[in-house]
Design an enzyme around this catalytic site. Sequence first.
Site, PDB file in Angstrom:
ATOM      1  CG  ASP A 240      68.603  18.233  58.913  1.00 56.09           C
ATOM      2  OD1 ASP A 240      69.169  18.127  60.008  1.00 56.09           O
ATOM      3  OD2 ASP A 240      67.388  18.047  58.730  1.00 56.09           O
TER       4      ASP A 240
HETATM    5  N1  URA Z   1      64.382  20.894  61.157  1.00 56.25           N
HETATM    6  C1  URA Z   1      64.797  19.963  60.293  1.00 56.25           C
HETATM    7  O1  URA Z   1      64.129  18.949  60.094  1.00 56.25           O
HETATM    8  N2  URA Z   1      65.964  20.158  59.635  1.00 56.25           N
HETATM    9  C2  URA Z   1      66.710  21.274  59.793  1.00 56.25           C
HETATM   10  O2  URA Z   1      67.758  21.409  59.144  1.00 56.25           O
HETATM   11  C3  URA Z   1      66.269  22.244  60.701  1.00 56.25           C
HETATM   12  C4  URA Z   1      65.101  22.031  61.370  1.00 56.25           C
END
Ligand code: URA
Length: 232
Positions: free
Chosen positions: A104
């Site tokens: 993310d």
């Molecule tokens: N899980 C998440 O919630 N975000 C990420 O960036 C990776 C795994």
Amino acid sequence: MRLDKFLHNTLGISRSQASQLLKSGVVTINGEIVKTGAHKIKDGDVVKMDDEVIRDNFSQPTYIMLHKPKGYVCTNDDPVHPCVTRLLRDIANAHDLHAAGRLDVDTTGLVLLTNDGQWSHRVTSPRKQCGKTYHVWLADPVANDTRNRFAQGIMLKNEKQLTRPAQLTLINSTEASLIIHEGKYHQVKRMFAAEGNKVVRLHRDAIGSLALDDELAEGEYRFLTESEIDLF
Ligand code: URA
């Protein structure tokens, strides 16, 4: 990439040897003699020396590890945030690379980038059971039964199947290491949300047995070694 740098990288010669070579007029790009080292090579350009195609690195499989900072996304269709490939400043084919497992925008840590689709499938396919290790910082203390519930698999909102068994190790009451073996959308955040907790910071430490190189500061990258590529 600059032509002199390209010659230096590909032929293993010094920058001054590269400029000598260029001055002698033996290097062509798409059939035209080019004598300026600063000339920028574009993807698809055919570079020849003495009429022989120099093995260029544009079509070769490329494997990179990046220490992703916050504020970057792993796709190139985000209208607001820059794509992580922007951080690969010296990589001529950067825009042809894709992330083998996204993070993310606000997550930091290990991102693998490649143009080898089969390899990235091996990294990301849940069937390959390749564990992803995250360092998680939480708003509230981890509940007593979270570790067992994650180990058994939990039902996330809008999903039809339980999450695969995940391994949670507490570092302190609000910090933990979590290994998951799949990559559902926002998975770690949703797993803790299902437990009534909130992830306040998230960092990926490793993918399988490949850990983020601690020599890499945020935003830095390096090529994988042969043995690292062979891990998947
Ligand atoms: N899980 C998440 O919630 N975000 C990420 O960036 C990776 C795994």
